[in-house]
Design a protein around this motif. Structure first.
Motif, PDB file in Angstrom:
ATOM      1  N   MET A 171       0.887  -1.214  -0.023  1.00 60.29           N
ATOM      2  CA  MET A 171      -0.027  -0.042   0.112  1.00 60.29           C
ATOM      3  C   MET A 171       0.910   1.475  -0.128  1.00 60.29           C
ATOM      4  SD  MET A 171      -2.854   0.292   2.744  1.00 60.29           S
ATOM      5  CE  MET A 171      -4.242  -0.820   2.852  1.00 60.29           C
ATOM      6  N   PHE A 172       1.875   1.265   0.927  1.00 59.46           N
ATOM      7  CA  PHE A 172       2.744   2.465   1.007  1.00 59.46           C
ATOM      8  C   PHE A 172       3.725   2.496   0.014  1.00 59.46           C
ATOM      9  CE2 PHE A 172       0.897   2.936   4.776  1.00 59.46           C
ATOM     10  CZ  PHE A 172       0.851   4.279   5.081  1.00 59.46           C
ATOM     11  N   ASP A 173       3.910   1.434  -1.047  1.00 63.62           N
ATOM     12  CA  ASP A 173       4.771   1.610  -2.341  1.00 63.62           C
ATOM     13  C   ASP A 173       3.899   2.463  -3.095  1.00 63.62           C
ATOM     14  OD1 ASP A 173       6.877   0.244  -1.605  1.00 63.62           O
ATOM     15  OD2 ASP A 173       6.007  -1.852  -2.293  1.00 63.62           O
ATOM     16  N   VAL A 174       2.681   2.492  -3.232  1.00 58.60           N
ATOM     17  CA  VAL A 174       1.845   3.131  -3.993  1.00 58.60           C
ATOM     18  C   VAL A 174       1.569   4.639  -3.447  1.00 58.60           C
ATOM     19  CG1 VAL A 174      -0.569   3.384  -4.778  1.00 58.60           C
ATOM     20  CG2 VAL A 174       0.578   1.175  -4.769  1.00 58.60           C
ATOM     21  N   LEU A 175       1.371   4.649  -2.237  1.00 62.77           N
ATOM     22  CA  LEU A 175       1.107   6.094  -1.632  1.00 62.77           C
ATOM     23  C   LEU A 175       2.224   6.915  -1.558  1.00 62.77           C
ATOM     24  CD1 LEU A 175      -1.435   5.041   1.341  1.00 62.77           C
ATOM     25  CD2 LEU A 175      -1.944   5.425  -1.223  1.00 62.77           C
ATOM     26  N   LYS A 185       8.272   3.909  10.221  1.00 62.73           N
ATOM     27  CA  LYS A 185       7.361   4.571  11.369  1.00 62.73           C
ATOM     28  C   LYS A 185       5.877   4.381  11.142  1.00 62.73           C
ATOM     29  CE  LYS A 185       7.799   7.449  15.140  1.00 62.73           C
ATOM     30  NZ  LYS A 185       8.233   8.528  15.626  1.00 62.73           N
ATOM     31  N   ILE A 186       5.724   5.113   9.616  1.00 64.01           N
ATOM     32  CA  ILE A 186       4.270   5.529   9.382  1.00 64.01           C
ATOM     33  C   ILE A 186       3.568   3.933   9.112  1.00 64.01           C
ATOM     34  CG2 ILE A 186       2.755   6.240   7.542  1.00 64.01           C
ATOM     35  CD1 ILE A 186       4.747   8.558   7.345  1.00 64.01           C
ATOM     36  N   ILE A 187       4.354   2.965   8.292  1.00 64.85           N
ATOM     37  CA  ILE A 187       3.925   1.776   8.022  1.00 64.85           C
ATOM     38  C   ILE A 187       3.416   1.040   9.123  1.00 64.85           C
ATOM     39  CG2 ILE A 187       4.618  -0.407   7.092  1.00 64.85           C
ATOM     40  CD1 ILE A 187       6.076   1.070   4.796  1.00 64.85           C
ATOM     41  N   SER A 188       4.389   0.833  10.121  1.00 66.67           N
ATOM     42  CA  SER A 188       4.111   0.346  11.462  1.00 66.67           C
ATOM     43  C   SER A 188       2.808   0.665  12.247  1.00 66.67           C
ATOM     44  CB  SER A 188       5.445   0.240  12.651  1.00 66.67           C
ATOM     45  OG  SER A 188       6.513   0.115  12.048  1.00 66.67           O
ATOM     46  N   SER A 189       2.692   1.892  11.918  1.00 66.60           N
ATOM     47  CA  SER A 189       1.510   2.570  12.773  1.00 66.60           C
ATOM     48  C   SER A 189       0.098   2.087  12.059  1.00 66.60           C
ATOM     49  CB  SER A 189       1.684   4.138  12.825  1.00 66.60           C
ATOM     50  OG  SER A 189       0.466   4.845  12.874  1.00 66.60           O
ATOM     51  N   VAL A 190       0.354   2.257  10.598  1.00 66.37           N
ATOM     52  CA  VAL A 190      -0.835   1.742   9.773  1.00 66.37           C
ATOM     53  C   VAL A 190      -1.288   0.230   9.968  1.00 66.37           C
ATOM     54  CG1 VAL A 190      -1.875   1.502   7.470  1.00 66.37           C
ATOM     55  CG2 VAL A 190      -0.783   3.647   8.479  1.00 66.37           C
ATOM     56  N   GLN A 191       0.103  -0.646  10.021  1.00 65.93           N
ATOM     57  CA  GLN A 191      -0.310  -1.875  10.544  1.00 65.93           C
ATOM     58  C   GLN A 191      -1.077  -2.040  11.499  1.00 65.93           C
ATOM     59  OE1 GLN A 191       3.764  -2.819   9.690  1.00 65.93           O
ATOM     60  NE2 GLN A 191       3.302  -4.143   8.115  1.00 65.93           N
TER      61      GLN A 191
END
Lengths: 256, 93
Positions: A171-175, A185-191
């Motif tokens: 998802m974060f490759d796209v955004l 850090k953002i990825i862990s928080s979204v997870q």
């Protein structure tokens, strides 16, 4: 006796076609040439959709999506950016008259009523979900479904996603991330804040199975009878026109 | 002069603004974000209305436009549009 609604059964479609069908049904419903409709679908290829008020360059990593054959599409509904994975998501759209007694006049309250279809559907596979205003459905405090609504010509269109398998890193490759340094850090928080059907029930439920329980869930919530149907000729003509001239056109996609 | 600003609103929605100002006149303005605004076409109408106005008239006109047109905002308030414009033009003052 419950009212009869049309069900357009689960299909996988090109992203332009998906958005064009939703709008075509909405137009047809406003002309009273089709009944209220529930539609279930997935996206092929995967796509990233942005809300009607978003700017593509601000939200999407265009280099990545172009390389990965992920399509970019602007919705006619507000809300945020959504990555629609070909194998990870079921989407529904519900199209009904604004004055239908099923839905309250208030947009905010009507989200709750229509989201009960998704909540009841997920209940059938053992998930205890709840609606969180404005437009989210959560399970165990994590988001599993996002929804967006528009109203035009006295017709409501609400569409929403049900995450069946989720890969937050993809998802974060796209955004686009505002600060690359804190991306991990953002990825862990979204997870921690997002989940999926298969994360929650430790099973391998298919998109088709989820689509099937959605039909039953909307049936439970709205007390209507769904009759399997298909698009009318008028809707197909509208869909083709919208797909070609609107959703597959940079003038619309990059309009803000 | 090009002015940009963005603001994360309480509740999680985001609003951005891009505008172009020349001699105290707003030449161009675009709001963007993940908020809900009904009917959606009213945002274009608002931007068209504001273009060509003096910058000190913008905030009142934003608020008046939303009220006059019964615009429904979800996840955002009228003031958020006015405030983001203020943030964008801060450097000019």
């Amino acid at each position: 006796m419950n009212k009869e609604w049309r069900l357009i059964p689960f299909t996988s479609n090109n992203p332009n076609v998906n958005m064009a069908i939703d709008e075509a049904i909405m137009i047809a419903r406003s002309k009273n040439i089709v009944p209220n409709t529930l539609r279930l679908y997935s996206w092929k290829p995967s796509a990233v959709s942005i809300g009607i008020f978003q700017n593509v360059e601000d939200e999407i990593n265009l280099d990545y999506v172009n390389k990965s054959s992920i399509e970019v599409i602007r919705r006619i509904t507000g809300g945020g950016t959504v990555y629609h994975d070909e194998f990870g998501e079921v989407t529904y759209s519900i199209i009904l008259k604004e004055n239908d007694p099923i839905v309250p006049t208030s947009i905010l309250e009507s989200y709750d009523v229509l989201c009960q279809g998704v909540i009841n559907g997920l209940k059938r596979i053992g998930l205890d979900c709840k609606f969180i205003p404005i437009n989210d459905i959560i399970v165990n405090n994590k988001k599993i479904s996002g929804n967006a609504q528009t109203r035009r010509n006295h017709v409501i269109l609400q569409h929403g996603t049900i995450l069946v398998n989720v890969n937050v890193e993809k998802m974060f490759d796209v955004l686009k991330v505002s600060d690359e340094k804190i991306k991990d850090k953002i990825i862990s928080s979204v997870q921690e804040r997002v989940t999926s059907v298969n994360n929650e029930i430790n099973n391998n439920v298919s998109l088709k199975e989820v689509a099937s329980v959605m039909k039953d869930g909307f049936n439970d919530a709205l007390k209507v009878n769904f009759i399997d149907g298909q698009l009318t000729n008028e809707e197909v003509i509208l869909m083709k026109e919208l797909s070609k001239n609107k959703y597959n056109n940079d003038k619309w996609t990059f309009s803000r | 002069m090009i002015c940009n600003a963005e603001n994360k609103i309480k509740g999680g929605k985001l609003i951005r603004i891009k505008c172009e100002i020349k001699e105290d006149i707003l030449n161009k303005i675009k709001f963007s974000g993940d908020f809900f605004l009904h009917p959606e076409e009213k945002l274009n109408e608002l931007e068209d209305l504001l273009q060509g106005m003096k910058i000190n008239e913008i905030n009142t006109n934003i608020i008046n436009f939303f009220r006059k047109n019964n615009v429904i905002l979800l996840g955002i308030k009228e003031d958020d549009f006015a405030n983001i414009f203020e943030s964008a033009i801060k450097e000019l003052k």
